[in-house]
Design a protein around this motif. Structure first.
Motif, PDB file in Angstrom:
ATOM      1  N   GLY A  80       0.820  -1.212   0.000  1.00 39.53           N
ATOM      2  CA  GLY A  80       0.000   0.000   0.000  1.00 39.53           C
ATOM      3  C   GLY A  80       0.848   1.254   0.000  1.00 39.53           C
ATOM      4  N   TYR A  81       1.887   1.245   0.821  1.00 40.30           N
ATOM      5  CA  TYR A  81       2.828   2.370   0.870  1.00 40.30           C
ATOM      6  C   TYR A  81       3.518   2.548  -0.478  1.00 40.30           C
ATOM      7  CZ  TYR A  81       7.476   4.365   1.896  1.00 40.30           C
ATOM      8  OH  TYR A  81       8.643   5.093   1.874  1.00 40.30           O
ATOM      9  N   GLY A  82       3.936   1.451  -1.098  1.00 37.35           N
ATOM     10  CA  GLY A  82       4.646   1.524  -2.368  1.00 37.35           C
ATOM     11  C   GLY A  82       3.775   2.030  -3.496  1.00 37.35           C
ATOM     12  N   ALA A  83       2.509   1.600  -3.532  1.00 37.28           N
ATOM     13  CA  ALA A  83       1.610   2.075  -4.578  1.00 37.28           C
ATOM     14  C   ALA A  83       1.446   3.583  -4.499  1.00 37.28           C
ATOM     15  CB  ALA A  83       0.257   1.382  -4.442  1.00 37.28           C
ATOM     16  N   LEU A  84       1.343   4.103  -3.285  1.00 42.43           N
ATOM     17  CA  LEU A  84       1.209   5.546  -3.101  1.00 42.43           C
ATOM     18  C   LEU A  84       2.484   6.280  -3.505  1.00 42.43           C
ATOM     19  CD1 LEU A  84      -0.471   7.915  -1.984  1.00 42.43           C
ATOM     20  CD2 LEU A  84       0.488   7.404   0.276  1.00 42.43           C
ATOM     21  N   VAL A  85       3.621   5.768  -3.042  1.00 43.28           N
ATOM     22  CA  VAL A  85       4.902   6.427  -3.323  1.00 43.28           C
ATOM     23  C   VAL A  85       5.212   6.410  -4.813  1.00 43.28           C
ATOM     24  CG1 VAL A  85       7.402   6.255  -3.005  1.00 43.28           C
ATOM     25  CG2 VAL A  85       5.880   6.039  -1.046  1.00 43.28           C
ATOM     26  N   LEU A  86       5.062   5.262  -5.459  1.00 45.78           N
ATOM     27  CA  LEU A  86       5.414   5.146  -6.875  1.00 45.78           C
ATOM     28  C   LEU A  86       4.559   6.072  -7.736  1.00 45.78           C
ATOM     29  CD1 LEU A  86       5.914   1.296  -7.258  1.00 45.78           C
ATOM     30  CD2 LEU A  86       7.676   3.050  -7.204  1.00 45.78           C
ATOM     31  N   LEU A 215      12.789   2.144 -16.333  1.00 44.85           N
ATOM     32  CA  LEU A 215      13.996   1.981 -15.526  1.00 44.85           C
ATOM     33  C   LEU A 215      13.816   2.595 -14.146  1.00 44.85           C
ATOM     34  CD1 LEU A 215      17.033   1.147 -15.416  1.00 44.85           C
ATOM     35  CD2 LEU A 215      17.543   3.474 -16.202  1.00 44.85           C
ATOM     36  N   THR A 216      13.336   3.826 -14.075  1.00 47.17           N
ATOM     37  CA  THR A 216      13.134   4.468 -12.776  1.00 47.17           C
ATOM     38  C   THR A 216      12.059   3.752 -11.965  1.00 47.17           C
ATOM     39  OG1 THR A 216      11.592   6.033 -13.825  1.00 47.17           O
ATOM     40  CG2 THR A 216      13.876   6.736 -13.589  1.00 47.17           C
ATOM     41  N   THR A 217      11.073   3.176 -12.644  1.00 44.54           N
ATOM     42  CA  THR A 217      10.037   2.433 -11.927  1.00 44.54           C
ATOM     43  C   THR A 217      10.610   1.180 -11.269  1.00 44.54           C
ATOM     44  OG1 THR A 217       8.342   3.213 -13.480  1.00 44.54           O
ATOM     45  CG2 THR A 217       7.796   1.299 -12.138  1.00 44.54           C
ATOM     46  N   ILE A 221      10.645   0.466  -7.354  1.00 48.12           N
ATOM     47  CA  ILE A 221      10.024  -0.722  -6.767  1.00 48.12           C
ATOM     48  C   ILE A 221      10.979  -1.390  -5.781  1.00 48.12           C
ATOM     49  CG2 ILE A 221       9.240  -3.075  -7.273  1.00 48.12           C
ATOM     50  CD1 ILE A 221       8.039  -2.001  -9.871  1.00 48.12           C
ATOM     51  N   ILE A 222      12.228  -1.554  -6.204  1.00 50.90           N
ATOM     52  CA  ILE A 222      13.218  -2.187  -5.333  1.00 50.90           C
ATOM     53  C   ILE A 222      13.436  -1.367  -4.074  1.00 50.90           C
ATOM     54  CG2 ILE A 222      15.636  -2.897  -5.167  1.00 50.90           C
ATOM     55  CD1 ILE A 222      15.516  -3.476  -8.192  1.00 50.90           C
ATOM     56  N   ALA A 223      13.565  -0.035  -4.234  1.00 50.87           N
ATOM     57  CA  ALA A 223      13.784   0.829  -3.080  1.00 50.87           C
ATOM     58  C   ALA A 223      12.588   0.822  -2.134  1.00 50.87           C
ATOM     59  CB  ALA A 223      14.078   2.252  -3.546  1.00 50.87           C
ATOM     60  N   VAL A 277      11.035 -11.323  -8.043  1.00 55.75           N
ATOM     61  CA  VAL A 277       9.817 -11.688  -8.770  1.00 55.75           C
ATOM     62  C   VAL A 277       9.043 -10.447  -9.181  1.00 55.75           C
ATOM     63  CG1 VAL A 277       7.563 -12.791  -8.538  1.00 55.75           C
ATOM     64  CG2 VAL A 277       9.611 -13.975  -7.737  1.00 55.75           C
ATOM     65  N   LEU A 278       8.880  -9.495  -8.262  1.00 58.44           N
ATOM     66  CA  LEU A 278       8.137  -8.283  -8.575  1.00 58.44           C
ATOM     67  C   LEU A 278       8.849  -7.444  -9.641  1.00 58.44           C
ATOM     68  CD1 LEU A 278       6.944  -7.147  -5.023  1.00 58.44           C
ATOM     69  CD2 LEU A 278       5.578  -8.175  -6.829  1.00 58.44           C
ATOM     70  N   SER A 279      10.172  -7.302  -9.506  1.00 61.52           N
ATOM     71  CA  SER A 279      10.930  -6.473 -10.446  1.00 61.52           C
ATOM     72  C   SER A 279      10.946  -7.087 -11.837  1.00 61.52           C
ATOM     73  CB  SER A 279      12.362  -6.280  -9.932  1.00 61.52           C
ATOM     74  OG  SER A 279      12.367  -5.685  -8.664  1.00 61.52           O
ATOM     75  N   PHE A 280      11.300  -8.372 -11.920  1.00 56.45           N
ATOM     76  CA  PHE A 280      11.357  -9.024 -13.225  1.00 56.45           C
ATOM     77  C   PHE A 280       9.956  -9.257 -13.795  1.00 56.45           C
ATOM     78  CE2 PHE A 280      15.643 -10.114 -11.767  1.00 56.45           C
ATOM     79  CZ  PHE A 280      16.362  -9.776 -12.893  1.00 56.45           C
ATOM     80  N   GLY A 281       8.976  -9.438 -12.914  1.00 56.28           N
ATOM     81  CA  GLY A 281       7.607  -9.549 -13.397  1.00 56.28           C
ATOM     82  C   GLY A 281       7.154  -8.264 -14.057  1.00 56.28           C
TER      83      GLY A 281
END
Length: 294
Positions: A80-86, A215-217, A221-223, A277-281
């Motif tokens: 949830g935090y990541g969806a908001l930040v990204l 690339l920035t996404t 995601i990793i960060a 998995v999330l990054s390569f997905g």
């Protein structure tokens, strides 16, 4: 010089990088895997010589990590935090990059520095700075909005604000640098065809920026998955952030608070696997647009 001797020179130049990779990446990863497959076995009361010994347990620690409800609750909070930040961070980075690349922009150099400067502030210092602004007894924001920014319902947004404040500048710089590499002739041709600045941005600049946005996404995601500084630094200021708020905080607690290095090692490998998995997905989903692959 013999041909065989000349063939050794590339490996000689690569030696420092290979040594550093081995010492600071390969060995720590290998040792983490080793710890993740072991456990301390206690005999009797655990007193005396030989009462505690390390034993091999295979994948038991991984099974326990995957079955841990606290870990998955932390993942839900981070998602949830990541969806908001990204969404906010990358959206603002793209907007600022397009505005700075506009032909009508003023004070472009000052604006670039001002937007990038928060990225240069260390994460702990930035979180403490915002943390004092969030404190009800000190915050001027509280006096204006009458909102507790460290309550259970708002603390995620407060942490996301810190991440966005510090991360927009870096992503903006990546996108802006890509824009500056685009030949100006493309813009002139679009203007001759009657395109407005908005149409140029949407139909010319953003499609060309797609690989850089991807690339920035991925980096973001990793960060975001590795979020640790913000909740850990804000935790002493409020009781709404638990010691397992994020997966990495749980690893820290298991390793350095409860002293269970084996569970912490297994959990860290699970986190790394999910991150991959999330990054390569994500890359697999968008690779056609990013790299022209089917």
């Amino acid at each position: 010089m013999k041909r065989s001797q000349r063939g050794l020179w590339p490996y000689l130049f690569l030696t420092p990088a290979i040594v550093l990779f081995t010492l600071f990446l390969a060995v720590p990863i290998g040792y983490t895997v080793y710890l993740a497959m072991r456990r301390t076995k206690v005999s009797g009361l655990g007193l005396g010589r030989g009462a505690r010994r390390e034993v091999f347990v295979g994948f038991d620690n991984f099974a326990a990590a995957l079955a841990d409800a606290e870990l998955w609750q932390g993942w839900l909070r981070v998602l949830g935090y990541g969806a908001l930040v990204l969404a906010v961070m990358l959206g603002l980075a793209l907007l600022f990059a397009l505005l700075l690349d506009s032909a009508r922009v003023r004070l472009a150099r000052f604006s670039r520095i001002a937007i990038f400067l928060p990225y240069a502030v260390p994460g702990v210092a930035a979180t403490l700075l915002w943390g004092f602004l969030y404190l009800p007894s000190l915050s001027p924001i509280r006096q204006v909005l009458d909102v507790d920014l460290l309550s259970a319902t708002t603390v995620t947004y407060s942490m996301a604000n810190v991440a966005v404040w510090g991360g927009v500048g870096f992503n903006m710089l990546v996108l802006y640098t890509t824009l500056r590499a685009i030949p100006r002739d493309l813009y002139e041709a679009a203007r001759l065809d009657g395109a407005s600045e908005f149409q140029i941005a949407v139909r010319v600049k953003i499609p060309i920026l797609t690989p850089a946005i991807i690339l920035t996404t991925v980096f973001s995601i990793i960060a975001t998955i590795q979020v640790f500084t913000e909740p850990t630094t804000l935790r002493p200021l409020t009781n709404t952030i638990s010691s397992t708020w994020s997966p990495l905080m749980k690893v820290y607690r298991d390793a350095f608070v409860t002293g269970d290095l084996y569970s912490a090692a297994a959990t860290s490998i699970v986190i790394a696997a999910i991150s991959l998995v999330l990054s390569f997905g994500f890359l697999r989903v968008v690779r056609n647009r990013a790299f022209g692959e089917g």
